[in-house]
Write a protein that holds these residues in place. Sequence first.
Motif, PDB file in Angstrom:
ATOM      1  N   GLU A 156      19.592  -5.198   3.393  1.00  0.00           N
ATOM      2  CA  GLU A 156      20.468  -5.933   3.231  1.00  0.00           C
ATOM      3  C   GLU A 156      21.743  -6.523   3.746  1.00  0.00           C
ATOM      4  N   LEU A 157      22.490  -6.194   4.923  1.00  0.00           N
ATOM      5  CA  LEU A 157      23.654  -6.300   5.423  1.00  0.00           C
ATOM      6  C   LEU A 157      23.069  -6.609   6.940  1.00  0.00           C
ATOM      7  N   ALA A 158      21.706  -6.134   7.476  1.00  0.00           N
ATOM      8  CA  ALA A 158      21.051  -6.790   8.356  1.00  0.00           C
ATOM      9  C   ALA A 158      20.666  -8.178   8.601  1.00  0.00           C
ATOM     10  N   ARG A 159      20.226  -8.327   7.115  1.00  0.00           N
ATOM     11  CA  ARG A 159      20.249  -9.741   6.707  1.00  0.00           C
ATOM     12  C   ARG A 159      20.934 -10.584   6.653  1.00  0.00           C
TER      13      ARG A 159
ATOM     14  N   GLU B  49      26.893 -14.299 -10.009  1.00  0.00           N
ATOM     15  CA  GLU B  49      27.434 -14.450  -8.902  1.00  0.00           C
ATOM     16  C   GLU B  49      28.413 -14.029  -9.395  1.00  0.00           C
ATOM     17  N   THR B  50      29.114 -14.611  -9.818  1.00  0.00           N
ATOM     18  CA  THR B  50      31.132 -14.511  -9.473  1.00  0.00           C
ATOM     19  C   THR B  50      31.345 -13.385  -9.119  1.00  0.00           C
ATOM     20  N   GLU B  51      31.154 -11.993  -8.814  1.00  0.00           N
ATOM     21  CA  GLU B  51      31.298 -11.202  -9.140  1.00  0.00           C
ATOM     22  C   GLU B  51      30.677 -11.052  -7.281  1.00  0.00           C
ATOM     23  N   LYS B  52      29.620 -11.462  -6.862  1.00  0.00           N
ATOM     24  CA  LYS B  52      28.700 -10.599  -5.477  1.00  0.00           C
ATOM     25  C   LYS B  52      29.796 -12.024  -4.560  1.00  0.00           C
ATOM     26  N   ILE B  53      30.473 -13.054  -5.520  1.00  0.00           N
ATOM     27  CA  ILE B  53      30.640 -14.533  -3.812  1.00  0.00           C
ATOM     28  C   ILE B  53      31.965 -13.460  -3.022  1.00  0.00           C
ATOM     29  N   PHE B  54      32.641 -12.839  -3.509  1.00  0.00           N
ATOM     30  CA  PHE B  54      33.542 -12.048  -2.556  1.00  0.00           C
ATOM     31  C   PHE B  54      33.352 -10.796  -1.351  1.00  0.00           C
ATOM     32  N   ASP B  55      31.978 -10.998  -1.453  1.00  0.00           N
ATOM     33  CA  ASP B  55      31.375  -9.368  -0.836  1.00  0.00           C
ATOM     34  C   ASP B  55      31.475 -10.434   0.696  1.00  0.00           C
ATOM     35  N   ARG B  56      31.008  -9.492   1.721  1.00  0.00           N
ATOM     36  CA  ARG B  56      30.861 -10.141   3.705  1.00  0.00           C
ATOM     37  C   ARG B  56      29.458 -10.727   3.252  1.00  0.00           C
ATOM     38  N   PHE B  57      29.699 -11.741   4.105  1.00  0.00           N
ATOM     39  CA  PHE B  57      28.236 -13.216   4.387  1.00  0.00           C
ATOM     40  C   PHE B  57      27.417 -13.200   3.128  1.00  0.00           C
ATOM     41  N   TYR B  58      28.359 -13.249   1.764  1.00  0.00           N
ATOM     42  CA  TYR B  58      27.317 -13.460   1.226  1.00  0.00           C
ATOM     43  C   TYR B  58      27.753 -14.893   0.233  1.00  0.00           C
TER      44      TYR B  58
END
Length: 714
Positions: free
Chosen positions: A475-478, A644-653
């Motif tokens: 996932e990170l690579a993507r 999605e509200t939690e994930k938007i703070f993740d890197r590259f998300y």
Amino acid sequence: MERSLQKRRKIGLLFLLGVGIPSLLLGSLAFRGIRNEIALEDQRRMGEHREVSRLVAELLEAEFSSLEEGVRRSVIDLDSVFPGDFERRMGELLDEYPLIEAVFRYGGPEPARVVTPDLLYFADGWSPAPGVTSWPSAAFEHFQNARRLEFQERNHAASEAAYGHTLALVTDSVLRGEVLLAIGRVQRKAGRLQAAFATCSILAGDYADVRTSQGSAVGPAARLEQASLLLSLGDTAGAASAFLDLYEGLVDKRWALERGQYDFLSAQAAQGLQSRFEATPELTRLEEIQGTFSDLLAQEARERGDTERLLLFLQAAARRIGRVNSRNVEARALVERRITLEDQGETFLTLLPIQPGAGEDGWGILLNSRALASFLGRAIQDHLEPATGEWIVKRRDGETLLASPDSVSGPLTINATFADNFPPWLVEFYQKPQSRLKFLFASSQSIYLYMFLLIASILAFGLVLTVRAMTHELELARMKSDFVSTVSHEFKSPLTSIRHMAEMLQAGSVPSEERRQRYYDVLVEQSNRLSSLVTNILDLARIEEGRKDFQFEPADLGNLVRELVETTQHRVGHEGFRVEARIEDYLPLVRADSTAINQAVSNLLENAIRYSGEARHVAVRVSSREGTVTVEVEDHGVGISSDETEKIFDRFYRVGDPLTRSVKGSGLGLTLVKEILEAHGGQIRVESSPGKGSTFFMDLPVYPERDHGQDPDH
Ligand code: ADP
């Protein structure tokens, strides 16, 4: 992609070789060990069951010996000092030994006879030792004369007188009984009922146990006659109690009777009573008499059953035991001492402790099969550990006599019989089904099992971890590759326009001053955008590597936001955007690194504008509450779905929605905001609904030293 798949395979293979195969090996070892142990346990059980059956057989043998000894002792007493006590002694045997159903004598001059318990009646044709019945010749003449007068001439008075002469000449009780019976009879015929009743009373009292030479019992016959005379005299109550007394006497075995006599008398008594109940319902003590009668009826029915069974036994015994034991009196030791008799579906188990000698009776014990079975049951139960097995006592024909309390479910271990096949039964022992699982954990091999389980769980855990790590890595690579392509795109378009405009300005090919001014503006804006992008990337990298130094000092968020809103409004106003600031009065200062917070707010503002879609209004509010100053950035744009509200703070998300995707971005802006706020001891939150817009909240703690009031006019 291909490489990561290969890597995954390699890790899987390593796990299999390092952990999977050894644990399988251990597992199979454990199962083999446990199987052996179960087989051993089975063998041990079998030995144990064999031992129990041996013990039980011994106990039974001891019990038989004690029964035989008891009977022997009682019989020896018979010949010794107190022969009168014999019947009582025998009766006590039955109470003492519940295994005895009856004690009988056989093989002597008399036919086989049950000595105890008392039978209700004897078989037809049985005659007890007859009394002396030879008539003195004078007396016999008188008697014959009296009978002639009675039956041929029907001269009752003369006949009675002749019987009277006879009576005076005889002393033998049998003969006297017979004469008295005759006197009573003629008295009745002559209508002298009172006199007849008196004669019967003498008979019933003094001659109760006498039997006539024809074998009929005097006692009960006289009782019956009395009842019938009372009836004729009109004394109904007297008649009823005489019938009842007769019936009671019969059931209590007051007289020794044959079956035919018994049946006749008991039918007469019962019928007499029944017709009294019907004819004279006003009878005194009617209920009491009826109650006693019905109790007697029940008792009679019970005893009749027992008596019939014992008579059947006597028949079988006479045929079989008599023969067996008279075959070879000399070789008495060889004669069977335990015999099973079968007759008409009944089985009789007999012990023969005393063999008949020359002119002497033999003595035997009839065993109570049911009591014997429960004796066995108790003995097994006492010796068999209940956890190890179950059992059934069966007859040879397969019918179950008794079984262990728990139903039998395991496999058969052993089949035990008794010495000389006596009793002719089978005891089957069964293994209790053992829970293999329980065995598994309890057995000494269980260490293998635990190791197996441990290794298997480590294996499973490791696999889960690996898969998770790889998925994450993929996932990170993507995301990284997405990042590279979007960031280069982000760089490329401003750089292209900057180069293009700079070249035109350099060549002097921009005609008007106004146009040139526009170009300068765009150049500044594009380079700002580039630098903010670079700052975001660098700052994030620094924070994540822990290299970023924040300069915390008291900061006025109101001013900071106001200035930022103004420059933004200035920058985007020409696109029709309205960026509005609402700043509360008297805001406290916060502890902040102004540059970082500036970056955070501008990232939020930038997003609000970029994801506004068609909407052209963005509001920024600053307010304070309970030690926190909050900056809200509100837009009316595309919004974010709740998952999605939690994930938007993740890197590259970046949200996958096409509306959002149309906006270029790096997925780093919000990550940076979050990192900055966390470094400040604050937090970022979002409330959003798709299609309606979003509001981001930045909470920052108030500067702790003192509460700085802020004068708006200041
Ligand atoms: P990006 O450079 O992609 O905007 P951000 O970290 O700033 O990266 O934002 C992450 C994602 O969060 C964005 O791709 C977008 O999908 C979503 N997002 C951020 N702000 C907003 C907003 N105001 N309205 C709708 N979606 C937003």
